[in-house]
Design a protein around this motif. Sequence first.
Motif, short mmCIF file in Angstrom:
data_model
loop_
_atom_site.label_atom_id
_atom_site.label_comp_id
_atom_site.label_asym_id
_atom_site.label_seq_id
_atom_site.Cartn_x
_atom_site.Cartn_y
_atom_site.Cartn_z
N TYR A 52 0.82 -1.20 0.00
CA TYR A 52 0.00 0.00 0.00
C TYR A 52 0.86 1.26 0.00
CZ TYR A 52 -4.12 -2.91 0.87
OH TYR A 52 -5.13 -3.84 0.76
N VAL A 56 1.58 5.71 -2.18
CA VAL A 56 1.70 6.98 -1.45
C VAL A 56 3.03 7.64 -1.79
CG1 VAL A 56 1.68 8.08 0.81
CG2 VAL A 56 0.29 6.04 0.42
N THR A 93 -3.65 4.70 4.23
CA THR A 93 -4.11 4.27 2.91
C THR A 93 -4.34 2.76 2.95
OG1 THR A 93 -2.83 6.02 1.84
CG2 THR A 93 -3.53 4.18 0.46
N ILE A 144 -8.81 5.98 2.10
CA ILE A 144 -7.74 6.89 2.48
C ILE A 144 -8.31 7.78 3.59
CG2 ILE A 144 -6.34 8.85 1.74
CD1 ILE A 144 -6.34 7.55 -1.08
N THR A 166 -3.40 12.58 -1.39
CA THR A 166 -3.10 11.15 -1.33
C THR A 166 -3.85 10.39 -2.41
OG1 THR A 166 -2.83 11.41 1.06
CG2 THR A 166 -2.91 9.17 0.20
N ALA A 170 -2.10 8.02 -5.36
CA ALA A 170 -2.53 6.65 -5.62
C ALA A 170 -2.96 6.48 -7.07
CB ALA A 170 -3.67 6.26 -4.67
#
Length: 308
Positions: A52, A56, A93, A144, A166, A170
Amino acid sequence: MPPKRLIAVLCGLFLATACATPDPASTPSPTTAGDEALTASEALGEYSSLDYCSLVDQRKVIGAGNAVKPPLASFEFCRLEFVEGANRYTVTTGPIAAGQDPNNQPYEYGGPLPQGLSVQQSSFNASTACTRLLTFADGIRLSIVVTSDNADPADQNDRCRIADATVGTAAGAITARKVGRLNLDQRSWGRVAPCALLDQHELDTAAGPETKPAPALSGHSCIRGKVSLVLSVGADTTPGATEALGGRQVQVATSGAFCQVTTHRPIPGTPDRVEQAMLSVVGVDGAPEDATCAAAREVAVAVFPKLP
């Protein structure tokens, strides 16, 4: 992970596994034949190995802020903490989820998105946390969430600014095909299928004799009746009181209606991080706390010896 956040995660897992049909009000309309709309699996690859933190871009998310520590790459999420001005922000996230959620609402995101993706917002804790949901063509969504030490509703604009940034990083990683994979050692609990550990007759009484294990989309959490198991990565903190169960040192604690039994495993080459296995048993109405924890200990004795 703090107990309150663990409870929120567990509640989210119950919702995600109990509701399998996407909510039309909170997910994109089906695409027509010929559209190259991205599904979650096409965009993210194998869920159980998804990094994940590769979604970011720390520089773009924190802007002029200063990172408190390196991002925490867990099996189901990435957590980034930084200070901006007099406030400290936490950006989480992940995880991914599906199913109906009445808190999700449309949101007009201003940045570019890959074909078939959309963004929603959540009204859950909307005065103190800003939540965005990057939703794929198949209705699976990536959460998020931005919180801050200053929980004043007046700070919500800053929290949402960070959440939108963010989302942008992504979407950019997905568009550029830069979604990464976790680098797990051979004994990592990230390689374990948690539902396999809960699928044993020794758990019939604690979980319920007619219950079956239900996996989370991420592949690192499972619920069977009153019992749940979450595998994650956390900070290596000094433990409190421990006891021996199932051949491991564990901590037993209560949080609300849950009794939780947690054990840790060091990560080679990463002294400030540990892998964590947390078993939870939820008590029935009126059940004494001791009875719930006795059941949780029985589950730990059956499950923890099967961990690598």
